[in-house]
Design an enzyme around this catalytic site. Structure first.
Site, short mmCIF file in Angstrom:
data_model
loop_
_atom_site.label_atom_id
_atom_site.label_comp_id
_atom_site.label_asym_id
_atom_site.label_seq_id
_atom_site.Cartn_x
_atom_site.Cartn_y
_atom_site.Cartn_z
N GLN A 94 33.16 21.44 41.50
CA GLN A 94 33.59 22.29 42.61
C GLN A 94 33.88 23.74 42.20
O GLN A 94 33.50 24.66 42.92
CB GLN A 94 34.80 21.64 43.28
CG GLN A 94 35.01 22.07 44.70
CD GLN A 94 35.93 21.13 45.43
OE1 GLN A 94 37.14 21.08 45.16
NE2 GLN A 94 35.40 20.37 46.36
N PRO A 113 37.31 18.32 32.43
CA PRO A 113 37.51 16.87 32.32
C PRO A 113 36.21 16.12 32.04
O PRO A 113 36.25 14.99 31.56
CB PRO A 113 38.08 16.49 33.71
CG PRO A 113 38.70 17.75 34.23
CD PRO A 113 37.83 18.85 33.70
N HIS A 127 39.79 29.12 39.12
CA HIS A 127 38.70 29.23 40.09
C HIS A 127 37.80 30.43 39.81
O HIS A 127 36.99 30.80 40.65
CB HIS A 127 39.27 29.38 41.51
CG HIS A 127 39.92 28.14 42.05
ND1 HIS A 127 41.10 27.65 41.55
CD2 HIS A 127 39.54 27.27 43.02
CE1 HIS A 127 41.44 26.55 42.23
NE2 HIS A 127 40.50 26.30 43.11
N GLU A 131 32.35 16.20 44.64
CA GLU A 131 33.50 16.17 45.54
C GLU A 131 33.20 16.99 46.79
O GLU A 131 32.87 18.18 46.67
CB GLU A 131 34.74 16.73 44.81
CG GLU A 131 35.15 15.86 43.62
CD GLU A 131 35.94 16.63 42.56
OE1 GLU A 131 36.34 17.78 42.81
OE2 GLU A 131 36.12 16.08 41.46
N GLU A 184 35.89 14.34 37.55
CA GLU A 184 34.68 14.98 37.05
C GLU A 184 34.00 14.18 35.96
O GLU A 184 32.77 14.14 35.87
CB GLU A 184 35.00 16.39 36.56
CG GLU A 184 35.30 17.40 37.67
CD GLU A 184 36.66 17.23 38.32
OE1 GLU A 184 37.49 16.47 37.77
OE2 GLU A 184 36.91 17.83 39.38
N ASP A 244 34.28 26.28 38.39
CA ASP A 244 34.17 26.42 36.94
C ASP A 244 35.31 25.76 36.16
O ASP A 244 35.08 25.04 35.19
CB ASP A 244 34.12 27.91 36.57
CG ASP A 244 34.95 28.77 37.51
OD1 ASP A 244 36.19 28.59 37.55
OD2 ASP A 244 34.37 29.61 38.21
C1 LIG Z 1 40.24 18.59 38.15
C2 LIG Z 1 40.13 19.17 39.50
N1 LIG Z 1 39.01 18.94 40.22
C3 LIG Z 1 38.84 19.49 41.44
C4 LIG Z 1 39.80 20.29 41.97
C5 LIG Z 1 39.58 20.95 43.34
N2 LIG Z 1 40.50 20.42 44.33
C6 LIG Z 1 41.65 21.06 44.62
S1 LIG Z 1 42.59 20.17 45.67
C7 LIG Z 1 41.46 18.92 45.75
C8 LIG Z 1 41.78 17.71 46.57
C9 LIG Z 1 43.04 17.07 46.12
O1 LIG Z 1 43.35 15.98 46.91
P1 LIG Z 1 44.69 15.17 46.69
O2 LIG Z 1 44.84 14.81 45.26
O3 LIG Z 1 44.69 14.05 47.67
O4 LIG Z 1 45.86 16.19 47.01
P2 LIG Z 1 46.14 16.95 48.37
O5 LIG Z 1 45.40 18.25 48.32
O6 LIG Z 1 45.69 16.08 49.49
O7 LIG Z 1 47.61 17.20 48.40
C10 LIG Z 1 40.35 19.22 44.98
C11 LIG Z 1 39.16 18.38 44.87
C12 LIG Z 1 40.95 20.51 41.19
N3 LIG Z 1 41.94 21.30 41.62
N4 LIG Z 1 41.08 19.96 39.98
#
Ligand SMILES: Cc1ncc(C[n+]2csc(CCOP(=O)(O)OP(=O)(O)O)c2C)c(N)n1
Ligand SMILES: Cc1ncc(C[n+]2csc(CCOP(=O)(O)OP(=O)(O)O)c2C)c(N)n1
Ligand SMILES: [Mg+2]
Ligand SMILES: [Mg+2]
Lengths: 374, 324, 324, 374
Positions: free
Chosen positions: B82, B89, B129, B29, B60, B84
């Protein structure tokens, strides 16, 4: 009873406010859901939009000043959040993601309390039982399933007491729709016909990834694949969002099962205060969306109806400023947690291992254990 | 020699791997245009193209599952998780598939896949995190699990991991990403992935640490007045180089293990159990462990209390030295 | 007293829990009409209805995720994971959500959810049907992890687990499902979930086991000629009742831990490390461990070589006794 | 180049063989994919169907006699498996589930080798490199994603050598479509436009759960939700299955991306030899499907064309009997694995821990380590 609307062309977004004139479009299906919205309501909705944007800016400022560890701004998504949250009853239950500060505001969560998680004084913030809204979900995906299970619980409650007509709503972003849990949630919701509304804020990005990486067709189309009702709405049109949410909630209450709402909107700010969006999007795109600002959109309606007089606007600003000042003050005054609280609430009844570690910890830090703990 | 941060050293290591072997691919990601949230993959996409440095959907299990498929087709994917707390998942893909495919197919199918995981706490983050999930993977047969502690080692370890024909979980101590060291970018010699390294010689007690706690252990060793502390950087968390630890303990007769992960069923448990079995009559004190408590990782204002620090390591060294 | 198999005792325990508390619900793949692949939920659906005994879609994350939602709404779900090897798709739900929700919400939200997992080998099954994943969960703060070893204990333990306000991973030794014991169906006294049980008194050496290995440990104790073996059934894998083990070791001075799971980073590691710390000067031999090897669970024709048996336990007892 | 067929009514199944007359229906889109199928092919396909059913029965018998630990019968699904497998090239890659004995047969896996996993002498069975087919997937879900990643690899190979036009197919059941991994696979496949065919054998049950628990709308509808092409086919019509698989493969080869095929069929036997289907389904249902037997269906075609003469039928029986006898003999003769092989192939290079355990093991069992191991 069955409340259904014909499935529209999936690229078409439900809209109520004409973005040119500020007139309300007469929508055969959705306008009736706004029949009770009078001038006062329009003004209160407007006030909400302005206040949450102001609070959001204040939180960003607090982060820049070192008072918060991080902040996930909602700027641009006010209509999607205020519109959907206002479509619920207090007894309905909400499973938010991490950006639903606007939803929390409508649910009655003290905005200063929202900041605690971002400040790092607590893992969560508020008591979900007080406001029928769970604390933020940081891991993307799992909570969508909670909303289905919670809905299964509502259905079972209903078999014991037919008056029960709560519904449950879960929020996630466009990125969140790629997680397996999101799809499992649609599948379980369809199979058990739960009173669940899935509210996707498609703000065009998951951090740096444009929505095209997650979906090659409109996200709303996912719904039909699972036999779930789907609605795509202009997420910057607060009245349209309110109407479709009320519609979805009504269907759910009536036993017609789950609905997926895709609210098409835009994240005007960075993903979080740690993010640098200039690395992945350009000024022209930002300008395109600035023209579609959700607050300006509703303002058109007020202007047209003569509701946006100086006095009203000043009172809105006053409210926003006051809230922002209160939040700032409360945030800065938030005490650090008691170190020994580390050991609290891991189990309903503390285990011997934790009790031992708690004692060692108290020894190490010269703390008195009397009166601490659970 | 060049002075680099660990993040930059990893970036250079990835660049080198991508350059050396065109079967290597990077995916995850935000690893492309953004260069990863920690910029470890910075500019790799513009250099090697979007079909070798791939921004994936947010899933993931999907990332690891498709990477396994790529590996079966003959590629050597390097996946980034991204943070820990977002590896779970993909747990099924990692422990039921990735770890077992070679064994299951009697060696016919290799899955040379590296999973990079920024891990550990100390950066003031929100929940999920700051976790240390390494023991989940170290206990899984078929996986190699490593953690780097400095920029120079990181540079060669990431290349070794990518070259390995086994799947490697590569844990990067995110709070040390900005620590600098001299890195030999043309260096060809490396310690390999299985060997622990004695970073500081000592005679009274051995302290084993890995990843983010190595710097803490070294600082404690320097502050331990009147006690000569030997510090070992474990480097490989599975397999564990027990021979190097045993050699040290046969000299010092005392052992302390330090990690951020909770003590209960952490790596320290296995090290304590096995070293005690090997050195039962040579140990002058029980192996002591310093680590996180048996609680979830706390809110950031409490993490200083959860994480082992120099004081706790010193305190434990003292407790060990006090046993007669 | 009634003579029941363990599977039937669990069935009766579930029936009792469903009858006692109408917030209890049973859910999982094939638990309804079929009564589960091991018939542990046999006829519960016809007795309590399809809205309390629910056949779910085939998705483990979905099962646990929806059960968490039910618990938040006020229910007490009991989920079945069909076989040990199929729990991993739900890993994120279990370790990042289920385990942490109470702590995250400062105690405001309880998740009283029981996850039943038939586990372990010895039944000649294909891959993924014979695993021992308990250490993954035991090392996760916020979960309780237990395993029953006999029909009578199973009957009360499953009810205790369901009554617990904490999430409980309930590991059922599938190869003992058909072993019979006298069960008091009206029994109200129970040992609770946290206490280990001394099943056989002895003076020379302590053997700790749980789940399927308890019977093996007892058999070995009975065959150990000239050595008086104390056998402890651990029952709770997290938390571990170290006090009971310590009391025994202070008497016997020797300890062997037996489990089917791989030795490396298995529960034996933690028991060895902690008991050695507590009883360093009382132990006459290092704590020895008997368990699976550091390989994936093998094909069924090899499982007899992988699994600890009476001979290996006896051999380890001898090795311990030989240390002077 | 773009090969697309209009999306049909999703409840409609592609069919080629008229179940009354045995005539071949002329299907505008799919019949051309059968243009090369002559009398010899029809007979060979028929032979395959009969042989795999016979082998399947033999395996069940071997299990009943204690020669296998377990067996998952394919009876009823012969057409879905033979039709789809015959739609592939040897250079294409197959990710099966655990019931694809018919597919393995077409790929050239020795049927006796297929039994080894079920006998418990190995975890898998064959060398996937020999037949471009992975060994069975016991955990339901993950391998669907392998097929997407493998397809990403094909696409990258193609950028290096434009002649590459392999495709990849993955099999799962109706139950498997509920797993998050299945949906993630559709999403990734759409985003990366991989040359992947998802072949779902909807045999109406996941063990005891009828397909209605997994899906409230036809499973094929899942495809459109993710922007994947979908085809529903009568899974008991071997020619229809062959045609749609060739169509999907042609699309994939041409760069038109993934296709989900839902083959509607029925599992005539138990889920596995451990299962007792009388607990969850009735005789009438079984009879309904017996009328739709896939072998009988093709037999109609042969009869109509006068291809099913006594000589031919006898030769088919002879082949089936011979194979069955060979398989039985080979199965019973399968040697138990060398105990020390427990330690083989855990890593590419054995670790010190394993070497130590291997030595301890050899000591314990009085084995000589010379010549063993890697
Ligand atoms: C399972 C998981 N993987 C990665 C992340 C890291 N992460 C936090 S926000 C994000 C992007 C989320 O995008 P979206 O679902 O479009 O929501 P937005 O932030 O745009 O509101 C990521 C990859 C996470 N929180 N949870
Ligand atoms: C992840 C996972 N969960 C549970 C199981 C146990 N299991 C084996 S087969 C099966 C039913 C599968 O049904 P379906 O996908 O329709 O395939 P079919 O057996 O009908 O071919 C189940 C639940 C499994 N193998 N993997
Ligand atoms: Mg987004
Ligand atoms: Mg099926």
């Amino acid at each position: 009873m069955s409340i259904t609307a014909p499935q529209r062309d999936l690229f078409e977004q439900v809209a109520i406010i004409d973005p040119e004139s500020g007139e309300l479009i007469d929508d055969e299906i959705y306008s009736p859901y706004l029949a009770d919205i009078g001038d006062t309501d329009l003004r209160e909705i407007y006030r909400d939009l302005v206040v949450v944007r102001r609070l959001d800016a204040e939180a960003t400022a607090l982060q820049r000043q070192g008072q918060l560890g991080l902040w996930a701004p909602l700027a641009g998504q006010e209509a999607a959040q205020i519109g959907s949250a206002r479509g619920l009853r207090p007894s309905d239950f909400v499973f938010p993601s991490y950006r639903e500060h606007g939803v929390a505001y409508v649910r009655g969560v003290d905005p200063a309390v929202v900041l605690r998680m971002w400040r790092g004084t607590t893992l969560a913030g508020w008591n979900p039982r007080d406001v029928n809204m769970m604390t933020p979900a940081i891991v993307i995906g799992p909570h969508m399933l909670f909303a289905v299970g919670y809905g299964m619980g509502i259905l079972r409650d209903k078999t014991l007491n037919s008056a029960v007509d709560d519904i449950v709503i879960a929020y996630c972003g466009d990125g969140g729709t790629s997680q397996g849990d999101f799809s499992e949630a649609l599948g379980f919701a369809a199979s058990f016909r739960t009173p669940t509304v899935f509210f996707v804020q498609n703000n065009q990005y998951a951090i740096s990834s444009p929505v095209g990486i997650q979906a090659t067709v409109p996200i709303v189309q996912r719904a039909a694949g699972f036999g779930v009702h789907g609605i795509r709405v202009d997420g910057n049109d607060v009245l349209a969002v309110l109407a479709v949410t009320r519609h979805a909630a009504e269907r759910a209450r009536a036993g017609d099962g789950p609905t997926l709402i895709e609210a098409v909107t835009y994240r005007m700010g960075p993903h979080t205060t740690s993010d640098d969006p200039t690395r992945y999007r350009d000024a022209a795109e930002l300008e395109f969306w600035r023209q579609r600002d959700p607050i300006d959109r509703l303002r058109l309606v007020l202007d047209r109806r003569g509701l946006a007089d100086q006095e009203f606007l000043a009172s809105v600003d006053e409210t926003a400023d006051r809230y922002a000042a209160e939040v700032r003050e409360a945030c800065i005054a938030t005490p650090d947690p008691d170190p020994i609280s580390l050991f609290d609430n891991v189990y309903a009844t503390e285990t011997a291992l934790l009790a031992e570690e708690r004692t060692d910890f108290a020894d190490l830090h010269g703390l008195d254990l009397q009166g601490s703990g659970e | 020699m060049t002075t680099l941060t660990m993040a930059k050293a990893l970036n250079e290591g990835l660049r080198r791997s991508l350059g050396d072997d065109d079967r290597v691919m990077v995916m995850g990601e935000d690893v492309g245009r953004l260069g990863g949230v920690f910029r470890v993959t910075d500019s790799l996409q513009s250099e090697f193209g979007a079909d070798r440095v791939i921004d994936t959907p947010l899933a993931e299990s999907g990332i690891i599952g498709t990477a396994i498929g790529l590996a079966i087709r003959g590629y050597r994917p390097v996946c980034e998780i991204q943070f820990d707390g977002f590896i779970y998942p993909a747990f099924d893909q990692i422990v039921s598939q990735l770890a077992k495919i070679r064994h299951r197919t009697d060696g016919a199918v290799s899955v040379p896949l590296t999973i990079r995981v920024p891990f550990g706490g100390g950066i003031g983050a929100v929940e999920h995190h700051s976790e240390s999930p390494e023991a989940y993977f170290a206990q899984t047969a078929g996986l190699r699990v490593v953690s780097c502690s400095s920029a120079d080692d990181a540079y060669s370890m990431i290349q070794d991991a990518i070259r390995s024909d086994d799947p490697v979980l590569f844990f990067e101590p995110k709070r040390r990403y900005w620590d600098k060291a001299e890195v030999d970018l043309d260096g060809v010699t490396s310690l390999g992935l299985e060997t622990a390294r004695v970073l500081r010689e000592g005679t009274d007690i051995t302290v084993v640490a890995y990843g983010p706690m190595v710097a803490t252990a070294l600082a404690a060793a320097n502050e331990a007045e009147g006690t000569s502390v030997e510090v070992i950087d474990l480097r490989s968390l599975s397999p564990i180089d027990f021979d190097t630890i045993e050699r040290s303990v046969l000299k010092t007769h005392r052992l302390v293990v330090v990690h951020e992960a909770s003590v209960f069923l952490g790596l320290g448990a296995e090290i304590a159990a096995r070293i005690t079995e090997r050195c039962f009559f040579q140990l002058e004190a029980p192996v002591l462990r310093v680590g996180g408590y048996a609680t979830p990782y706390p809110a950031s204002k409490l993490e200083q209390y959860f994480l082992p620090d120099v004081d706790r390591v010193l305190d434990t060294i003292e407790r060990s030295m006090a046993v007669e």
